[in-house]
Design an enzyme around this catalytic site. Structure first.
Site, PDB file in Angstrom:
ATOM      1  N   SER A 224      -7.014   5.422  -0.286  1.00 58.47           N
ATOM      2  CA  SER A 224      -7.284   4.071  -0.789  1.00 58.47           C
ATOM      3  C   SER A 224      -8.756   3.738  -0.607  1.00 58.47           C
ATOM      4  O   SER A 224      -9.341   4.016   0.447  1.00 58.47           O
ATOM      5  CB  SER A 224      -6.428   3.045  -0.046  1.00 58.47           C
ATOM      6  OG  SER A 224      -5.057   3.331  -0.191  1.00 58.47           O
TER       7      SER A 224
ATOM      8  N   GLN B 260      -5.348  -2.131  -6.648  1.00 58.62           N
ATOM      9  CA  GLN B 260      -5.922  -1.168  -5.720  1.00 58.62           C
ATOM     10  C   GLN B 260      -6.540  -0.015  -6.498  1.00 58.62           C
ATOM     11  O   GLN B 260      -5.937   0.491  -7.445  1.00 58.62           O
ATOM     12  CB  GLN B 260      -4.870  -0.604  -4.768  1.00 58.62           C
ATOM     13  CG  GLN B 260      -5.416   0.399  -3.769  1.00 58.62           C
ATOM     14  CD  GLN B 260      -4.331   1.027  -2.900  1.00 58.62           C
ATOM     15  OE1 GLN B 260      -3.760   2.044  -3.246  1.00 58.62           O
ATOM     16  NE2 GLN B 260      -4.033   0.379  -1.775  1.00 58.62           N
TER      17      GLN B 260
ATOM     18  N   ASP C 146       0.815  -1.219   0.000  1.00 62.54           N
ATOM     19  CA  ASP C 146       0.000   0.000   0.000  1.00 62.54           C
ATOM     20  C   ASP C 146       0.848   1.269   0.000  1.00 62.54           C
ATOM     21  O   ASP C 146       0.307   2.369  -0.084  1.00 62.54           O
ATOM     22  CB  ASP C 146      -0.918  -0.005   1.231  1.00 62.54           C
ATOM     23  CG  ASP C 146      -1.973   1.082   1.190  1.00 62.54           C
ATOM     24  OD1 ASP C 146      -2.496   1.369   0.096  1.00 62.54           O
ATOM     25  OD2 ASP C 146      -2.280   1.658   2.244  1.00 62.54           O
TER      26      ASP C 146
END
Length: 322
Positions: A261, A311, A237
């Site tokens: 996110s 993502q 991430d």
């Protein structure tokens, strides 16, 4: 000094003295018992078993303190991996996770992780995890674990990249910059090196939707496959949305940039260690509607494809006042 202020001071001091030790402590969730809930069902459901209460395993952990006060999404992902793994038979290893970031987390407040056992089959185990603060869900994830098995085997090839020792470190990228965010980036538990140049302060000259990042923990980690999987989730991430920023000439410090996110999916193909160098290849096939999609592959230094990642994030740029 409030409890939150005291926690922040302790967290910052630990991160400065031993970033890896601080991360390991954050991932060492504490079991705090069980909880029960009654799943929602359709009104016409006739099977009384559908209405029965289910028992959840509950764990608690703290967050790494951040300059903006929001818990790092990768940290909450990693903690969810640990929580699910600790409630799964030990002969099974994680092979996938699918998570939604529901609302921002508070980095000064503990997070509770409620784990629901959805299924234990002959080969697969599935768990649902809700990360919660102040009675609200901040992340909801479903994770699947599999008993090791033989089968077909192929993988994408690792791209060519300069050796990590030839790429600038975060410290070199941020040399001479005195800012809370810069200090936070310097004390991360992983050595992160952007092959095409970091996007902390200065934009890239080439507006490409592709980049590569070398990463590894600052020191050796314990021989625990679940822990390494959690740190892979944590590190995945860090920079995946940078492929969106690079394409549009933006950096993390761009005025008006509001990134966040939204969801995160990850597939663990083969065992790997993140205390050795891994190459994170990243690209963004699309950005639209205030959202950007990032796709990534994590390769071991020997070329083994360890993980694939996807993502989508909110990438909004607020217009500057004239």
């Amino acid at each position: 000094m409030t409890d939150a202020d005291e926690l922040s001071a302790i967290g910052v001091e630990q991160a400065e003295q031993d970033p890896v030790g601080s991360l390991l402590e954050v991932l060492d969730l504490k079991p705090v018992g069980t909880a029960s809930f009654r799943p929602e069902t359709a009104p016409e459901a006739e099977d009384e078993a559908d209405l029965s209460e289910r028992t959840l395993d509950v764990f608690v952990g703290r967050s790494q303190v951040t300059p903006h006060g929001r818990a790092f999404g990768g940290q909450v992902l990693a903690q969810s991996v640990i929580a699910a793994g600790r409630s799964t038979p030990q002969d099974r290893q994680i092979h996938s996770l699918h998570a939604y970031f529901v609302r921002p987390g508070d980095s000064t407040h503990p997070i509770r992780f409620a784990v629901e056992n959805l299924r234990d089959g002959n080969s697969f185990s599935v768990r649902r995890v809700h990360a919660m603060q102040y009675g609200n869900t901040i992340l909801s994830a479903t994770l699947s674990f599999q008993r090791p098995a033989d089968g077909l085997d192929h993988q994408a090839e690792m791209p060519s990249a300069p050796d990590p020792e030839r790429v600038w470190t975060t410290e070199q990228e941020l040399q001479g910059i005195d800012h809370p965010s810069a200090h936070h980036w310097r004390r991360r538990a992983l050595d992160v090196r952007n092959v095409e140049g970091a996007l902390y302060i200065h934009p890239s000259r080439q507006r490409s939707a592709h980049q590569m990042v070398w990463m590894k923990s600052l020191r050796e980690l314990p021989d625990d496959p679940l822990l390494h999987a959690a740190v892979f989730a944590y590190a995945s991430d860090y920079s995946l949305l940078e492929s969106v920023l690079r394409r549009h000439g933006l950096v993390w410090s761009s005025p008006g940039l509001r990134p966040a996110s939204l969801d995160h999916a990850m597939w663990f193909h083969r065992p790997g260690r993140i205390d050795d160098w891994v190459l994170y290849e990243q690209e963004s096939p699309s950005a639209s509607g205030g959202r950007g999609l990032g796709l990534g592959k994590l390769f071991g230094v020997d070329g083994t494809l360890i993980c694939s990642v996807a993502q989508e994030g909110m990438v909004r740029v607020k217009p500057r006042p004239e």
